[in-house]
Design an enzyme around this catalytic site. Structure first.
Site, PDB file in Angstrom:
ATOM      1  N   LYS A 136      58.154  69.811 112.008  1.00 22.50           N
ATOM      2  CA  LYS A 136      58.287  71.030 112.818  1.00 22.50           C
ATOM      3  C   LYS A 136      59.721  71.213 113.285  1.00 22.50           C
ATOM      4  O   LYS A 136      60.107  72.298 113.688  1.00 22.50           O
ATOM      5  CB  LYS A 136      57.299  71.025 113.993  1.00 22.50           C
TER       6      LYS A 136
ATOM      7  N   LYS B  44      60.522  64.311 105.014  1.00 19.57           N
ATOM      8  CA  LYS B  44      59.203  64.584 105.593  1.00 19.57           C
ATOM      9  C   LYS B  44      59.099  66.054 106.022  1.00 19.57           C
ATOM     10  O   LYS B  44      60.077  66.610 106.528  1.00 19.57           O
ATOM     11  CB  LYS B  44      59.041  63.664 106.803  1.00 19.57           C
TER      12      LYS B  44
ATOM     13  N   LYS C 206      66.374  60.144 115.577  1.00 19.41           N
ATOM     14  CA  LYS C 206      66.444  61.238 116.550  1.00 19.41           C
ATOM     15  C   LYS C 206      67.673  61.141 117.436  1.00 19.41           C
ATOM     16  O   LYS C 206      68.279  62.154 117.774  1.00 19.41           O
ATOM     17  CB  LYS C 206      65.184  61.272 117.428  1.00 19.41           C
TER      18      LYS C 206
HETATM   19  P1  TYM Z   1      53.854  63.975 115.975  1.00 20.40           P
HETATM   20  O1  TYM Z   1      53.583  64.986 117.008  1.00 20.40           O
HETATM   21  O2  TYM Z   1      55.223  63.900 115.368  1.00 20.40           O
HETATM   22  O3  TYM Z   1      52.835  64.121 114.785  1.00 20.40           O
HETATM   23  C1  TYM Z   1      51.433  64.166 115.043  1.00 20.40           C
HETATM   24  C2  TYM Z   1      50.676  63.514 113.901  1.00 20.40           C
HETATM   25  O4  TYM Z   1      50.978  64.168 112.672  1.00 20.40           O
HETATM   26  C3  TYM Z   1      51.418  63.214 111.714  1.00 20.40           C
HETATM   27  N1  TYM Z   1      52.431  63.843 110.864  1.00 20.40           N
HETATM   28  C4  TYM Z   1      52.395  63.848 109.527  1.00 20.40           C
HETATM   29  N2  TYM Z   1      51.501  63.349 108.664  1.00 20.40           N
HETATM   30  C5  TYM Z   1      51.744  63.530 107.345  1.00 20.40           C
HETATM   31  N3  TYM Z   1      52.840  64.188 106.876  1.00 20.40           N
HETATM   32  C6  TYM Z   1      53.760  64.698 107.713  1.00 20.40           C
HETATM   33  N4  TYM Z   1      54.816  65.350 107.233  1.00 20.40           N
HETATM   34  C7  TYM Z   1      53.553  64.542 109.113  1.00 20.40           C
HETATM   35  N5  TYM Z   1      54.259  64.924 110.213  1.00 20.40           N
HETATM   36  C8  TYM Z   1      53.553  64.488 111.270  1.00 20.40           C
HETATM   37  C9  TYM Z   1      51.989  62.077 112.530  1.00 20.40           C
HETATM   38  O5  TYM Z   1      52.031  60.874 111.808  1.00 20.40           O
HETATM   39  C10 TYM Z   1      51.042  62.042 113.693  1.00 20.40           C
HETATM   40  O6  TYM Z   1      49.887  61.296 113.387  1.00 20.40           O
HETATM   41  N6  TYM Z   1      54.370  59.762 118.533  1.00 20.40           N
HETATM   42  C11 TYM Z   1      53.402  60.679 118.004  1.00 20.40           C
HETATM   43  C12 TYM Z   1      52.469  61.263 119.049  1.00 20.40           C
HETATM   44  C13 TYM Z   1      51.782  60.243 119.887  1.00 20.40           C
HETATM   45  C14 TYM Z   1      50.712  59.410 119.464  1.00 20.40           C
HETATM   46  C15 TYM Z   1      50.359  58.651 120.632  1.00 20.40           C
HETATM   47  C16 TYM Z   1      50.025  59.240 118.268  1.00 20.40           C
HETATM   48  C17 TYM Z   1      52.024  59.959 121.194  1.00 20.40           C
HETATM   49  N7  TYM Z   1      51.172  59.014 121.631  1.00 20.40           N
HETATM   50  C18 TYM Z   1      49.347  57.708 120.563  1.00 20.40           C
HETATM   51  C19 TYM Z   1      49.017  58.290 118.224  1.00 20.40           C
HETATM   52  C20 TYM Z   1      48.673  57.536 119.367  1.00 20.40           C
HETATM   53  C21 TYM Z   1      54.146  61.841 117.365  1.00 20.40           C
HETATM   54  O7  TYM Z   1      55.249  62.161 117.706  1.00 20.40           O
HETATM   55  O8  TYM Z   1      53.427  62.531 116.492  1.00 20.40           O
END
Ligand code: TYM
Length: 340
Positions: free
Chosen positions: A204, A201, A118
């Protein structure tokens, strides 16, 4: 292993930094719903403080947070059975995040691949918050003494860091206070790939809308995106080994399996020898049948933004009741005077 003194508790979060995708749904949301029925307390959070590590338009951020909350409920999260809230309404996250900034090491953070991706070449211009991001994420989880964290594959490294922070905190203060969490990365769709490039991947933030299915896409758009998804000219093989070196085909098989609640092995067995001319329409039908009711329900819920805000406020109050005492014990351990 998680020490037995910690009651099992599930926590996970999603950033409201854009509309949710099929990747978020299959890798996270759909599994959050399944966890709700396993007899373990479930806490789900819209991590708005994480979202602003990259600048967000304030009006859009509020809308996206409500939209993500609507997606959770439309997908089956019941705010009476799970705690559903937005992170910034429970200040204990940020407070514990600061303490963890003093536990985590610069070297750990600079090895995070998401930070490197990023921040890219221009790390000098990235926000300090983006660098500290995984430390706040550890605080999200540990402020509830959560033990299990369902996520997609891309969050694995952040969860390993969460374990390292818990271990170092416990060691530095001579306590057994924070649980060493278990990442829960399971099912056929822990890494849903872009529809345009099977090596990237689904995200969004991808500039191409054709690369992803959004939870707000209508039936025609979903079908059209699947029809145009990149594939190869070969028919589907009769075993998973036959998908080696065919990332786009493998991705569509995984998506089909996850949507159908089946396995990639079973999907390949069903479609062996068929071309994408047969498989894609079947996948499009399945995707529409699963996703259209969700986007319809999201629209209905979004018509009442005040209702969504009330649910998030109620969730935040219940979350706070768990988090505040854990934060206070942490402050005691660290040596802060608390005299009010
Ligand atoms: P974020 O918002 O990028 O994504 C949310 C969740 O979706 C999953 N995900 C995917 N799974 C499969 N294939 C994909 N292409 C894909 N894109 C996204 C992510 O693995 C995630 O589970 N850092 C985290 C948010 C967060 C969090 C936390 C998660 C903040 N605090 C504490 C767990 C526990 C994030 O940016 O997810």
């Amino acid at each position: 292993m998680t020490a037995p003194k910690f009651t099992p508790r599930i926590f996970s979060g999603i950033q409201p930094s854009g509309g949710l995708t099929l990747g978020n749904y299959l890798g996270a949301l759909k599994r959050f719903v399944e966890k709700q029925d396993e007899g373990i307390e479930t806490i789900y959070c819209l991590v708005d403080l994480h979202a602003i590590t990259v600048w967000q338009d304030p009006v859009r951020l509020r809308e996206q947070t409500r939209e993500a909350a609507a997606a959770f409920m439309a997908a089956g999260i019941d705010p009476a059975r799970s705690i559903l809230f937005n992170q910034s309404q429970v200040s204990a996250h940020a407070e514990l995040g600061w303490i963890f900034n003093c536990v985590a090491r610069m070297g750990w953070m600079s090895r995070m691949t998401q930070w490197k991706d990023k921040a890219g070449r221009n790390a000098e211009a990235a926000s300090l918050g983006l660098f500290a991001y995984p430390s706040l994420m550890a605080a999200d989880i540990l402020v509830y003494h959560a033990t299990m964290v369902p996520v997609g594959e891309d969050q694995k490294q952040h969860l390993e860091l969460c374990r390292d922070i818990a271990i170092k905190f416990n060691h530095d203060y001579g306590v057994d206070f924070f649980p060493v969490i278990e990442p829960v990365i399971e099912g056929p769709a822990t890494r849903v790939m872009s529809l345009r490039d099977g090596t990237r991947k689904m995200s969004k933030s991808d500039p191409s809308d054709q690369s992803r299915i959004n939870l707000t896409d209508d039936a025609d758009t979903i079908a059209q995106k699947i029809r145009k998804a990149r594939t190869d000219p070969e028919p589907l093989p009769d075993s998973l080994e036959g998908l080696a070196g065919r990332p786009e085909a493998r991705n569509l098989v995984n998506i089909y399996a996850a949507l159908a609640g089946s396995t990639p092995e079973a999907v390949v067995a069903e479609f062996a020898g068929r071309g994408f001319g047969t498989f894609k329409p079947a996948l499009a039908d399945l995707a529409v049948s699963r996703l259209a009711p969700i986007s319809r329900e999201m629209k209905r819920l979004m018509a009442d933004p005040a209702g969504i805000d009330r649910i998030l406020g109620d969730g935040a109050a219940r979350a706070e009741a768990i988090a505040r005492p854990i934060l206070e014990r942490t402050l005691d351990i660290v040596g802060m005077i608390r005299s009010r």
